[in-house]
Design an enzyme around this catalytic site. Structure first.
Site, PDB file in Angstrom:
ATOM      1  N   ARG A 159       0.830  -1.203   0.000  1.00  0.00           N
ATOM      2  CA  ARG A 159       0.000   0.000   0.000  1.00  0.00           C
ATOM      3  C   ARG A 159       0.866   1.256   0.000  1.00  0.00           C
ATOM      4  O   ARG A 159       0.569   2.254   0.659  1.00  0.00           O
ATOM      5  CB  ARG A 159      -0.955   0.011   1.199  1.00  0.00           C
ATOM      6  CG  ARG A 159      -1.888  -1.171   1.280  1.00  0.00           C
ATOM      7  CD  ARG A 159      -2.852  -1.231   0.097  1.00  0.00           C
ATOM      8  NE  ARG A 159      -3.701  -2.403   0.203  1.00  0.00           N
ATOM      9  CZ  ARG A 159      -3.381  -3.594  -0.285  1.00  0.00           C
ATOM     10  NH1 ARG A 159      -2.256  -3.769  -0.949  1.00  0.00           N
ATOM     11  NH2 ARG A 159      -4.192  -4.620  -0.142  1.00  0.00           N
ATOM     12  N   SER A 227     -11.148   0.266   2.983  1.00  0.00           N
ATOM     13  CA  SER A 227     -10.302  -0.095   4.130  1.00  0.00           C
ATOM     14  C   SER A 227      -9.681   1.158   4.736  1.00  0.00           C
ATOM     15  O   SER A 227      -8.932   1.866   4.070  1.00  0.00           O
ATOM     16  CB  SER A 227      -9.203  -1.060   3.688  1.00  0.00           C
ATOM     17  OG  SER A 227      -9.756  -2.261   3.199  1.00  0.00           O
ATOM     18  N   GLU A 332      -4.896   3.719   5.914  1.00  0.00           N
ATOM     19  CA  GLU A 332      -4.720   3.509   4.479  1.00  0.00           C
ATOM     20  C   GLU A 332      -5.331   4.677   3.712  1.00  0.00           C
ATOM     21  O   GLU A 332      -4.874   5.027   2.629  1.00  0.00           O
ATOM     22  CB  GLU A 332      -5.369   2.196   4.056  1.00  0.00           C
ATOM     23  CG  GLU A 332      -5.179   1.861   2.595  1.00  0.00           C
ATOM     24  CD  GLU A 332      -5.637   0.458   2.243  1.00  0.00           C
ATOM     25  OE1 GLU A 332      -6.198   0.281   1.144  1.00  0.00           O
ATOM     26  OE2 GLU A 332      -5.439  -0.466   3.050  1.00  0.00           O
TER      27      GLU A 332
END
Length: 344
Positions: A159, A227, A332
């Site tokens: 990520r 998320s 995130e």
């Protein structure tokens, strides 16, 4: 001041100084260069708005990337795709399935734009997009120079990418170029995909959509940004300490020591959703922000939530998980205050 509520899937009631869109590099440069005192003015480039949460009124200009277009050619071994950053990600994946340009099936139904995919190095169900990216076309904001960044140049991580670090707020992504091998192994080791019989790309694509719809709220019906936290990657000793206390801790080995006898050097990913659930936040509500009851990794806007509510809930989760497990969760999503990105 124009409202930003419809430009972010979380849907907070906030505004900004102005919103303008662009469809190509010249129109972007014209807009960007027209901003007076850029060094002192807040400017934020927005794609689909699925990973950005504006926690308060933004004192600056929003530029919306609507660069479109998909072109394709193939060789004996690969499909090559050049895709405008403003294309919708899931629509693009669906087109690829229709055309039998396989490789993206695990990444179906991820909200957002194609241009956001390398920034976040999006991933799901055992596949990350960086494995399919050939290079990324960018424009340097201050000079207008157009550059081509190789996969290596992008410095992809979990990520993560160079666009969050050295190139943060310095470039505009205009196109992403993908390279899809015609011969490749399906990724079906993750969760419910492992139960597929005689898996095909189409079966994986359909199953991923089914799973996501069953567990994740639709942003068009319930405000959310997907998320909220990254899944933490920890040393084996940290994982083992948790496993000694809790039965059946879900985990995935993401980095194995070259010396297989030295398990301490292994890197273990523990699902953030499990940690958040164990900390007692699954289904918990703070004013109008809720930790989703079927996927605690997702925070939702029940209607009328404020940025303060979001920040408070996120900080409470981070503090509780760290106190209980010694692991600090990292967001995130990209959180924005009045002048730009903020951190928790």
């Amino acid at each position: 001041m124009p409202s930003l509520q419809s430009y972010s899937t979380f849907g907070l009631s906030v505004s900004c100084d102005s919103i303008e869109s662009f469809t190509d590099v010249p129109s972007f440069l014209s807009l960007y260069n027209s901003i007076e005192n850029r060094a002192d003015s807040a400017v934020y480039i927005l794609g689909g708005g699925s990973n950005s949460i504006f926690t308060e009124d933004f004192n600056g200009k929003i530029l919306v990337n609507e660069i479109k277009g998909i072109s394709h050619f193939d060789t004996e071994t690969h499909h090559y795709l050049r895709v405008g950053a403003g294309e919708n990600w899931h629509d693009f994946v669906t087109l690829c399935m229709k055309e039998k340009w396989y490789g993206f099936e695990n990444l179906a139904l991820i909200p957002g734009s194609v241009g956001a995919s390398p920034i976040q190095n999006i991933g799901a169900y055992g596949r990350e997009v960086n494995a399919l990216i050939d290079n990324v076309e960018c424009v340097f904001l201050e000079t207008g120079e157009q550059v081509l960044l190789s996969n290596t140049d992008c410095q992809f991580g979990y990520r993560d990418s160079v666009f969050k670090h050295a190139l943060a707020n310095k470039v505009l992504i205009t196109h992403v170029n993908f390279k899809l091998p015609k011969q490749y192994a399906l990724e079906t080791s993750y969760g419910e995909l492992a139960a597929l019989t005689e898996p095909t790309p189409e079966k994986v694509y359909s199953k991923v959509i089914e799973i996501r719809k069953s567990k994740l709220p639709d942003p068009s019906e319930l405000g959310n940004a997907g998320s909220f936290f990254k899944n933490p990657v920890v040393r084996h000793s940290v994982y083992q300490a948790i496993a000694d206390e809790y039965n059946s801790v879900p985990h995935f080995v993401v980095a194995q020591s070259a010396d297989f006898s030295d398990t301490e050097q292994s890197q273990i990913k523990i699902p953030a959703a499990w940690l958040i659930d164990q900390a007692g936040f699954k289904g918990k509500t703070l004013n109008k922000v809720r930790c989703h009851p079927t996927q605690p990794l997702v925070l939702t806007n029940l209607g009328g939530a404020t940025g303060s509510d979001v920040i408070t809930m996120a900080k409470d989760i981070i503090a509780s998980v760290q106190d209980q497990f010694g692991i600090k969760l990292e967001p995130e999503v990209r959180l924005l205050g009045s002048k730009g990105l903020i951190s928790l």
